[in-house]
Design a protein around this motif. Structure first.
Motif, PDB file in Angstrom:
ATOM      1  N   ASP A 218       0.862  -1.183   0.000  1.00 29.42           N
ATOM      2  CA  ASP A 218       0.000   0.000   0.000  1.00 29.42           C
ATOM      3  C   ASP A 218       0.903   1.240   0.000  1.00 29.42           C
ATOM      4  O   ASP A 218       2.027   1.179   0.491  1.00 29.42           O
ATOM      5  CB  ASP A 218      -0.807  -0.090   1.310  1.00 29.42           C
ATOM      6  CG  ASP A 218      -1.748   1.056   1.541  1.00 29.42           C
ATOM      7  OD1 ASP A 218      -2.045   1.798   0.606  1.00 29.42           O
ATOM      8  OD2 ASP A 218      -2.202   1.209   2.710  1.00 29.42           O
ATOM      9  N   ARG A 293     -10.418  -7.178   8.505  1.00 24.71           N
ATOM     10  CA  ARG A 293     -11.147  -6.961   7.253  1.00 24.71           C
ATOM     11  C   ARG A 293     -10.108  -6.897   6.144  1.00 24.71           C
ATOM     12  O   ARG A 293      -8.913  -6.992   6.422  1.00 24.71           O
ATOM     13  CB  ARG A 293     -11.851  -5.612   7.350  1.00 24.71           C
ATOM     14  CG  ARG A 293     -10.768  -4.594   7.806  1.00 24.71           C
ATOM     15  CD  ARG A 293     -11.136  -3.178   7.772  1.00 24.71           C
ATOM     16  NE  ARG A 293     -10.092  -2.374   8.380  1.00 24.71           N
ATOM     17  CZ  ARG A 293      -9.071  -1.830   7.744  1.00 24.71           C
ATOM     18  NH1 ARG A 293      -8.934  -2.016   6.446  1.00 24.71           N
ATOM     19  NH2 ARG A 293      -8.157  -1.116   8.371  1.00 24.71           N
ATOM     20  N   ASP A 296      -8.090  -1.285   1.981  1.00 25.60           N
ATOM     21  CA  ASP A 296      -8.530  -0.421   0.889  1.00 25.60           C
ATOM     22  C   ASP A 296      -7.417   0.596   0.674  1.00 25.60           C
ATOM     23  O   ASP A 296      -7.117   1.351   1.612  1.00 25.60           O
ATOM     24  CB  ASP A 296      -9.836   0.266   1.299  1.00 25.60           C
ATOM     25  CG  ASP A 296     -10.541   0.902   0.120  1.00 25.60           C
ATOM     26  OD1 ASP A 296      -9.916   1.021  -0.943  1.00 25.60           O
ATOM     27  OD2 ASP A 296     -11.716   1.288   0.268  1.00 25.60           O
ATOM     28  N   GLU A 298      -5.855  -2.019  -1.102  1.00 23.29           N
ATOM     29  CA  GLU A 298      -5.250  -3.315  -1.455  1.00 23.29           C
ATOM     30  C   GLU A 298      -6.260  -4.253  -2.119  1.00 23.29           C
ATOM     31  O   GLU A 298      -5.911  -5.019  -3.027  1.00 23.29           O
ATOM     32  CB  GLU A 298      -4.690  -3.997  -0.203  1.00 23.29           C
ATOM     33  CG  GLU A 298      -3.486  -3.301   0.409  1.00 23.29           C
ATOM     34  CD  GLU A 298      -3.871  -2.375   1.543  1.00 23.29           C
ATOM     35  OE1 GLU A 298      -4.960  -1.763   1.480  1.00 23.29           O
ATOM     36  OE2 GLU A 298      -3.085  -2.268   2.506  1.00 23.29           O
TER      37      GLU A 298
HETATM   38  N1  GLY Z   1      -4.919   0.463   3.242  1.00 16.24           N
HETATM   39  C1  GLY Z   1      -4.899   0.348   4.628  1.00 16.24           C
HETATM   40  C2  GLY Z   1      -6.160  -0.030   5.253  1.00 16.24           C
HETATM   41  O1  GLY Z   1      -7.104  -0.453   4.614  1.00 16.24           O
HETATM   42  O2  GLY Z   1      -6.242   0.058   6.478  1.00 16.24           O
END
Ligand code: GLY
Ligand code: AMP
Length: 425
Positions: A218, A293, A296, A298
């Motif tokens: 990320d 979870r 995001d 990713e």
């Molecule tokens: N991209 C890092 C998160 O979803 O926490």
């Protein structure tokens, strides 16, 4: 199967897109969804933290499976609520119960868990208002930079990295005594700073067995070459070239296996995803954080690389049959570039029309902060779109996603042009 997916970001669009392709998916609802999810299923305007409203919808619409995207409802106990609800008892739920969600909901719990099960992580100590002075003494024993983490959920903003002791003491005072993150910072974890390269590893588990999903890297900072303030994520790349077999084997043996064993020993029945934020310190993996979870952005990079059926995976998680699930992964590179509203992660304008969205076969545009208004797609959040391109060459995948990022237009659009460049060999 009638499926309800909870959430409204780029992650949920990617999950909705893949879910809708499954022959097992008879009907897909997304609550509340966004301008992208509405072309994969039906958006439902309910507040996902209003569990009663979710349960009513599940019952009235004969939903068989609920997939929870973001952490907040999980930490607040949506899985327990639905499991115990007389009208929702038999539904399949993808997402851990509140006891499992503490891995993300409490940094102190996560650190204690790692310590107990010998999982490599930065050394730490935790403090509350009554032990502020002890926290100051502890800071004085550390070398800069100093890492301070609010114990509870703080929308991804609860980690501070300070360069001087004075700033660290001031921040500890703000967090503990002035509640700068509200209730979330009534406890603070102070930990050793780790130097290395970060990556995210994703595991799907039914609480007994697990499958490894593609890993991703990320890009968290707003500016190129990782400069400027932290964001929710400005891009992602998967696979991660430095995560070779030897490194992943260490992650499995030292982190994933003891994590699952720990959950079993703690009697936590965990059915969902575990997102392990890792630091590669000279080839050795250390856990930075657990999330309960998918990540995001990713997810927007890893989902297009999963060739096997996603609904089958969801069902295997919820029915505890993951042992028999075989995951098929496309070896190609996926590069995701996030287009954001100018000003983000600070203040920004919304409501600008988005144009230039045409899709070629090897690219996918996932919507995040984008709404449909009078038949037009307009910006409605900080992170607006996530553009993913696939190619057998990492540099080609980077070029393709950048090319499309240039073509899509909205006023004050900004994106990083260096996603994936640092990991090219
Ligand atoms: N991209 C890092 C998160 O979803 O926490
Ligand atoms: P978290 O919310 O725990 O993922 O932390 C946010 C970011 O802070 C991480 O992605 C890292 O970049 C950084 N970070 C957290 N903990 C540490 C640590 N112990 N050493 C170095 N960087 C860290």
């Amino acid at each position: 199967m009638i499926i309800l997916l909870l959430g409204s970001g780029g992650r949920e669009h990617a999950l909705a897109w893949k879910t809708a392709q499954s022959p097992l998916c008879e009907k897909l609802f997304i609550a509340p969804g966004n301008a992208g999810t509405m072309s994969e299923g039906t958006n439902i305007n309910i507040n996902i933290n209003d569990f009663e409203a979710v349960a009513d919808f599940v019952h009235n619409s004969k939903v068989n499976m609920v997939v929870v995207g973001p952490e907040e409802p999980l930490v607040k106990g949506i899985s327990d609520y639905l499991h115990n609800h007389p009208l929702c008892k038999d539904i399949l739920i993808v997402g851990p119960n509140a006891s499992g969600a503490r891995l993300e909901g409490s940094k102190e719990f996560a650190k204690e868990f790692m310590k107990k099960y010998n999982i490599p992580t930065a050394s730490y100590a935790s403090f509350d208002t009554n032990s502020f002075e002890k926290g100051v003494s502890f800071l004085k024993t550390l070398k800069p930079p100093y890492v301070l983490k609010a114990d509870g959920l703080a929308a991804g903003k609860g980690v501070l990295i300070l360069n001087t002791l004075d700033e660290a003491i001031q921040s500890l005072d703000n967090m503990l005594n002035k509640q700068s993150f509200g209730e979330a910072s009534s406890k603070v974890v102070i930990e050793e700073f780790l130097t290395g390269i970060e990556l995210s590893v994703f595991v799907a588990t039914d609480g007994k067995d697990w499958v490894l999903l593609p890993e991703a890297k990320d890009y968290k900072r707003i500016g190129e070459s990782d400069t400027g303030p932290n964001t929710g994520g400005m891009g992602a790349v998967s696979p991660v070239p430095f995560a070779d077999e030897q490194f992943i084997d260490k992650v499995i043996a030292r982190i994933i296996q003891p994590t699952i064993k720990g959950l079993i020993e703690e009697s936590i029945s965990y059915k969902g995803f575990i997102f392990i934020g890792l630091m590669n310190v000279n080839g050795e993996p250390f856990v930075i954080e657990y999330n309960v979870r998918l990540g995001d952005p990713e997810t927007e990079a890893i989902i297009p690389r999963i060739d096997s059926d996603l609904v089958e995976l969801f069902a295997a998680i919820a029915k505890q049959s993951i042992k028999n699930y075989k995951i098929a992964i496309n070896p190609e590179y996926a590069v995701t570039v996030v287009l954001v509203s100018g000003g983000y992660p600070g203040s920004y304008e919304k409501g600008y029309p988005i144009s230039g969205i045409d899709l070629t076969k090897r690219t996918k545009i996932f919507f995040a902060g984008a709404d449909s208004k009078d038949g037009k797609i307009v910006t409605s959040g900080g992170r607006v779109l996530a553009i993913t391109a696939l190619d057998s060459s990492l540099s080609e995948a980077c070029k393709k996603s950048l090319h499309l990022s240039e073509k899509v237009e909205f006023k004050e659009k900004y994106f990083r042009k260096d996603i994936g460049l640092d990991v090219q060999k």
